[in-house]
Design a protein around this motif. Structure first.
Motif, PDB file in Angstrom:
ATOM      1  N   LEU A  47      38.099  37.528  24.693  1.00 14.59           N
ATOM      2  CA  LEU A  47      38.700  37.761  26.005  1.00 14.59           C
ATOM      3  C   LEU A  47      37.631  38.002  27.063  1.00 14.59           C
ATOM      4  N   ALA A  48      36.629  38.806  26.732  1.00 10.72           N
ATOM      5  CA  ALA A  48      35.555  39.072  27.689  1.00 10.72           C
ATOM      6  C   ALA A  48      34.791  37.800  28.024  1.00 10.72           C
ATOM      7  N   LEU A  49      34.477  37.016  27.024  1.00  7.40           N
ATOM      8  CA  LEU A  49      33.765  35.762  27.252  1.00  7.40           C
ATOM      9  C   LEU A  49      34.613  34.797  28.077  1.00  7.40           C
ATOM     10  N   ALA A  50      35.906  34.698  27.746  1.00  6.10           N
ATOM     11  CA  ALA A  50      36.803  33.805  28.486  1.00  6.10           C
ATOM     12  C   ALA A  50      36.944  34.238  29.932  1.00  6.10           C
ATOM     13  N   ASN A  51      36.934  35.555  30.179  1.00  4.60           N
ATOM     14  CA  ASN A  51      37.007  36.049  31.556  1.00  4.60           C
ATOM     15  C   ASN A  51      35.749  35.725  32.347  1.00  4.60           C
ATOM     16  N   ILE A 151      32.267  49.835  40.569  1.00 10.66           N
ATOM     17  CA  ILE A 151      31.539  48.592  40.858  1.00 10.66           C
ATOM     18  C   ILE A 151      32.480  47.513  41.382  1.00 10.66           C
ATOM     19  N   LEU A 152      33.646  47.376  40.768  1.00 12.90           N
ATOM     20  CA  LEU A 152      34.588  46.326  41.165  1.00 12.90           C
ATOM     21  C   LEU A 152      35.287  46.641  42.482  1.00 12.90           C
ATOM     22  N   GLU A 153      35.815  47.851  42.610  1.00 13.44           N
ATOM     23  CA  GLU A 153      36.646  48.177  43.765  1.00 13.44           C
ATOM     24  C   GLU A 153      35.852  48.650  44.985  1.00 13.44           C
ATOM     25  N   LEU A 154      34.892  49.528  44.786  1.00 13.78           N
ATOM     26  CA  LEU A 154      34.167  50.079  45.933  1.00 13.78           C
ATOM     27  C   LEU A 154      33.007  49.200  46.381  1.00 13.78           C
ATOM     28  N   LEU A 155      32.290  48.626  45.415  1.00 10.02           N
ATOM     29  CA  LEU A 155      31.130  47.812  45.769  1.00 10.02           C
ATOM     30  C   LEU A 155      31.477  46.334  45.915  1.00 10.02           C
ATOM     31  N   GLY A 156      32.638  45.933  45.392  1.00  8.14           N
ATOM     32  CA  GLY A 156      33.083  44.552  45.536  1.00  8.14           C
ATOM     33  C   GLY A 156      32.290  43.544  44.718  1.00  8.14           C
ATOM     34  N   ILE A 157      31.682  43.989  43.625  1.00  5.62           N
ATOM     35  CA  ILE A 157      30.932  43.088  42.754  1.00  5.62           C
ATOM     36  C   ILE A 157      31.926  42.224  41.970  1.00  5.62           C
ATOM     37  N   HIS A 158      31.593  40.961  41.769  1.00  4.52           N
ATOM     38  CA  HIS A 158      32.485  40.030  41.060  1.00  4.52           C
ATOM     39  C   HIS A 158      32.652  40.473  39.604  1.00  4.52           C
ATOM     40  N   PRO A 159      33.888  40.392  39.064  1.00  6.58           N
ATOM     41  CA  PRO A 159      34.132  40.820  37.682  1.00  6.58           C
ATOM     42  C   PRO A 159      33.270  40.108  36.645  1.00  6.58           C
ATOM     43  N   ALA A 160      32.938  38.841  36.871  1.00  2.00           N
ATOM     44  CA  ALA A 160      32.117  38.111  35.898  1.00  2.00           C
ATOM     45  C   ALA A 160      30.748  38.767  35.742  1.00  2.00           C
ATOM     46  N   ILE A 161      30.198  39.278  36.835  1.00  2.00           N
ATOM     47  CA  ILE A 161      28.889  39.939  36.773  1.00  2.00           C
ATOM     48  C   ILE A 161      28.990  41.211  35.934  1.00  2.00           C
ATOM     49  N   VAL A 164      29.423  40.097  32.180  1.00  3.64           N
ATOM     50  CA  VAL A 164      28.172  39.594  31.598  1.00  3.64           C
ATOM     51  C   VAL A 164      27.191  40.750  31.380  1.00  3.64           C
ATOM     52  N   THR A 165      27.127  41.670  32.319  1.00  4.82           N
ATOM     53  CA  THR A 165      26.239  42.825  32.166  1.00  4.82           C
ATOM     54  C   THR A 165      26.638  43.662  30.958  1.00  4.82           C
ATOM     55  N   LEU A 166      27.943  43.936  30.819  1.00  3.88           N
ATOM     56  CA  LEU A 166      28.402  44.720  29.668  1.00  3.88           C
ATOM     57  C   LEU A 166      28.161  43.987  28.351  1.00  3.88           C
ATOM     58  N   LEU A 167      28.347  42.661  28.347  1.00  7.70           N
ATOM     59  CA  LEU A 167      28.055  41.884  27.139  1.00  7.70           C
ATOM     60  C   LEU A 167      26.577  41.966  26.764  1.00  7.70           C
TER      61      LEU A 167
END
Length: 184
Positions: A47-51, A151-161, A164-167
């Motif tokens: 799921l993470a990879l597909a996202n 990171i997602l909501e306040l900084l507006g970083i794209h979820p893919a980033i 990939v960072t968590l992976l």
């Protein structure tokens, strides 16, 4: 096996109205619970990879899971089973919606899909959080969830980033743990 792949992905494709996110819990149920082709951890990795990859999530997951379960023919079977319900339903629904676009029931039906998808994604997220206590522990799970939200909501970083960072972090830390145990 190919028939089972087709049935599993056809079922999740036909019942997952509202796009890819609404079908993810259905795919999870088929792949992990019904047919036991993967564990929860393996499914969450897929799921993470597909996202992280571009394109519809259902087809990416179907292609990979089909390939993993039964090679090239499994991949084709899972992809066809995923796409056919969507194509047929899109043709039927768009014909109906276009014909009746000014009716209040069409607007109500469209508005009803959003909370259903939200609840399905919430259930899947909660299941992964609960199961992460065995691998990460509660402290790291809470830290990752809060950091991801910021990171997602306040900084507006794209979820893919973020994914990939968590992976990368997971791969690097997993490698360190294996070396510490003497595995390769």
């Amino acid at each position: 096996m190919i028939k089972d792949l087709f049935i599993a992905f056809f079922r999740s494709g036909i019942l997952g109205f509202g796009g890819g996110p609404s079908a993810i819990p259905l795919v999870h149920r088929e792949v992990v619970i019904t047919y036991k082709w993967m564990t929860d951890e393996e499914f969450s990795d897929v799921l993470a990879l597909a996202n992280a990859l571009p394109g519809p999530i259902n087809t990416k997951m179907a292609g990979y899971i089909g390939w993993r379960v039964h090679g090239f023919l499994g991949m084709i079977s899972a992809l066809v089973a995923t796409v056919i319900p969507t194509v047929v339903l899109m043709i039927v629904f768009l014909t109906i919606l276009t014909t009746h676009k000014d009716k209040p029931w069409v607007e109500g039906m469209t508005n009803a899909v959003v909370p259903v998808v939200g609840v399905l994604m919430g259930i899947l997220t909660w299941d992964f959080i609960v199961k992460s206590k065995d691998t990460l522990g509660w402290k790291w799970t809470v830290i990752i969830v809060i950091a991801s939200l910021i990171i997602l909501e306040l900084l507006g970083i794209h979820p893919a980033i973020v994914i990939v960072t968590l992976l990368c972090v997971a791969l690097l830390s997993g490698g360190k743990k294996r070396k510490a145990r003497g595995e390769n």
